[in-house]
Scaffold this motif. Structure first.
Motif, PDB file in Angstrom:
ATOM      1  N   ALA A 185     -45.813 -27.256-108.835  1.00 23.69           N
ATOM      2  CA  ALA A 185     -46.468 -26.035-108.376  1.00 23.69           C
ATOM      3  C   ALA A 185     -46.433 -25.982-106.856  1.00 23.69           C
ATOM      4  CB  ALA A 185     -47.900 -25.980-108.889  1.00 23.69           C
ATOM      5  N   TRP A 186     -46.663 -24.792-106.333  1.00 18.86           N
ATOM      6  CA  TRP A 186     -46.763 -24.563-104.895  1.00 18.86           C
ATOM      7  C   TRP A 186     -48.025 -23.763-104.629  1.00 18.86           C
ATOM      8  CZ3 TRP A 186     -42.375 -25.173-107.500  1.00 18.86           C
ATOM      9  CH2 TRP A 186     -41.347 -25.941-106.927  1.00 18.86           C
ATOM     10  N   ALA A 187     -48.591 -23.956-103.442  1.00 20.54           N
ATOM     11  CA  ALA A 187     -49.827 -23.265-103.090  1.00 20.54           C
ATOM     12  C   ALA A 187     -49.726 -22.685-101.689  1.00 20.54           C
ATOM     13  CB  ALA A 187     -51.020 -24.218-103.183  1.00 20.54           C
ATOM     14  N   ASP A 188     -50.525 -21.681-101.464  1.00 24.87           N
ATOM     15  CA  ASP A 188     -50.705 -21.133-100.129  1.00 24.87           C
ATOM     16  C   ASP A 188     -51.582 -22.107 -99.342  1.00 24.87           C
ATOM     17  OD1 ASP A 188     -51.260 -19.601 -97.882  1.00 24.87           O
ATOM     18  OD2 ASP A 188     -52.692 -18.311 -98.936  1.00 24.87           O
ATOM     19  N   PRO A 189     -51.140 -22.600 -98.185  1.00 18.19           N
ATOM     20  CA  PRO A 189     -51.963 -23.557 -97.425  1.00 18.19           C
ATOM     21  C   PRO A 189     -53.364 -23.030 -97.120  1.00 18.19           C
ATOM     22  CG  PRO A 189     -49.757 -23.447 -96.494  1.00 18.19           C
ATOM     23  CD  PRO A 189     -49.843 -22.347 -97.523  1.00 18.19           C
TER      24      PRO A 189
END
Length: 387
Positions: free
Chosen positions: A256-260
């Motif tokens: 997964a990837w996230a908005d910092p």
């Protein structure tokens, strides 16, 4: 898929759920000062659909986040002063006008398309452009009629031409009038500073991946790519430079990837209690909805009536940051009819009643009638809460 760097954070499933809710505008105080335009900018895309039960989906989206904002206010916020345009994103969507340059990659792809379903006679395209230039914004009816005399997909030459011009970016849909698209020349409708296709595909894709990650808070490759209907390989090509960071989420089988920014503070604040359009970006992707909320939802409007389980336009109930049930609504005069109500537990009765009362008031109904509850023993309690 490209190799994924080491995760920047390890999230629990509950962390991911609350991050997603905040990113979508359902956790924390809504930005009422920014209003409907703020919701559109925050989400990056608001899906359109022809179905209207309580209201059309593009009206339900800001209502779910802001409360009973006037329906005329919603339409004005989208369409006045060139604040938005309609184009192909997740589906047919209202998009913030400042994102026009970032859909250049899609316009170019349409222009390079070798084959179309509808043939277009010589001169038909130029004739539509000339008519718009001469007469100003027009509907397909104004342009000579949307259909031939065949089946619904048998578009007229002018309709084929203007839709192709829309895809190419020479024409823009600037509003819906009686649910008909109103077309105008892009050179008139889009502000000069934005009216260009100067950005290359990589820059366009990088921007849209970043925007999708911000709107979702956290998501898998498929989640983020699906937001603007990008291909997986397009996501792969730009994610490393998008500003999103890799994370792991407990229980998620894929990276997964996230908005910092979503990771910078703990999601806190008030949860919205509301009914959701099936086309709401919080839940429009079924696999993600099941993964985050443990809730399976399917739009049954196009399912034969005898095979429907939850109803024609069943709307999930969001309360306390969870999906707790659903209702298939209808309107009869000034009465909102809850045709089929599904409740997870007795604790769902009160929030369902609250959501139904608020929705009824918003669309001008002064009563709610319940026809069916999947837990019959809760029917009397629900009716009592509604009255």
């Amino acid at each position: 898929m490209t190799p994924v760097p080491p995760p920047a954070a390890e999230l629990s499933a509950d962390d991911a759920r609350r991050i997603a809710l905040r990113a979508q505008g359902f956790l924390g105080a809504p930005d009422r000062r920014a209003g409907v335009r703020g919701v559109l900018r925050h989400l990056g895309a608001v899906q359109l659909d022809t179905i209207s039960v309580l209201a059309r989906s593009h009206e339900l989206i800001p209502y779910a986040r802001l409360g009973a904002v006037g329906r005329d206010t919603v339409e004005r916020a989208y369409w006045t002063d060139a604040h938005a345009f309609e184009y192909w994103s997740h589906a047919a969507c209202i998009l913030p006008v400042e994102e026009w340059p970032h859909f250049a990659f899609r316009r170019r792809a349409y222009r390079d398309r070798p084959q179309w379903y509808h043939d277009l006679p010589d001169g038909a395209y130029d004739a539509v452009i000339k008519q718009l230039r001469t007469e100003g914004p027009l509907t397909a009816t104004d342009l000579g009629g949307a259909k031939n005399k065949g089946e619904w997909w048998d578009w007229s030459e002018s309709k084929v031409a203007v839709e192709r011009a829309l895809m190419y970016g020479e024409v823009v849909c600037t509003e819906r009038r009686g649910w008909k698209r109103v077309y105008d020349l892009a050179e008139r409708a889009i502000p000069d500073a934005l009216l260009h296709d100067d950005l290359d595909d990589t820059e366009c894709l990088r921007r849209l991946v970043r925007l999708a990650g911000q709107a979702l808070g956290v998501g898998t490759r498929a989640d983020i790519a699906d937001y603007h209907r990008l291909k997986g390989e397009q996501f792969d090509a730009v994610v490393a430079d998008s500003g999103l960071v890799p994370v792991t989420v407990a229980g998620w089988s894929k990276p997964a990837w996230a908005d910092p920014q979503a990771l910078a503070s703990e999601p806190r604040g008030r949860h919205r209690t509301t009914l959701l359009s099936p086309f709401d970006s919080l839940i429009w992707e079924r696999a993600r909805t099941e993964r985050i909320f443990g809730f399976t939802h399917r739009l049954e409007a196009y399912v034969p009536k005898p095979k429907r389980v939850h109803g024609y336009f069943a709307m999930p109930l969001l309360s306390g940051g969870r999906l707790l049930g659903r209702v298939d609504p209808a309107r009869e005069g000034s009465t909102l009819v809850a045709k089929r109500v599904f409740l997870d537990s007795p604790k769902t009765v009160r929030p369902m009643a609250q959501a139904l009362r608020e929705a009824a008031g918003w669309v001008g109904c002064d009563a709610v009638r319940v026809e069916y509850v999947d837990r019959p023993e809760l029917t009397a309690q629900l009716v009592a809460e509604l009255t």
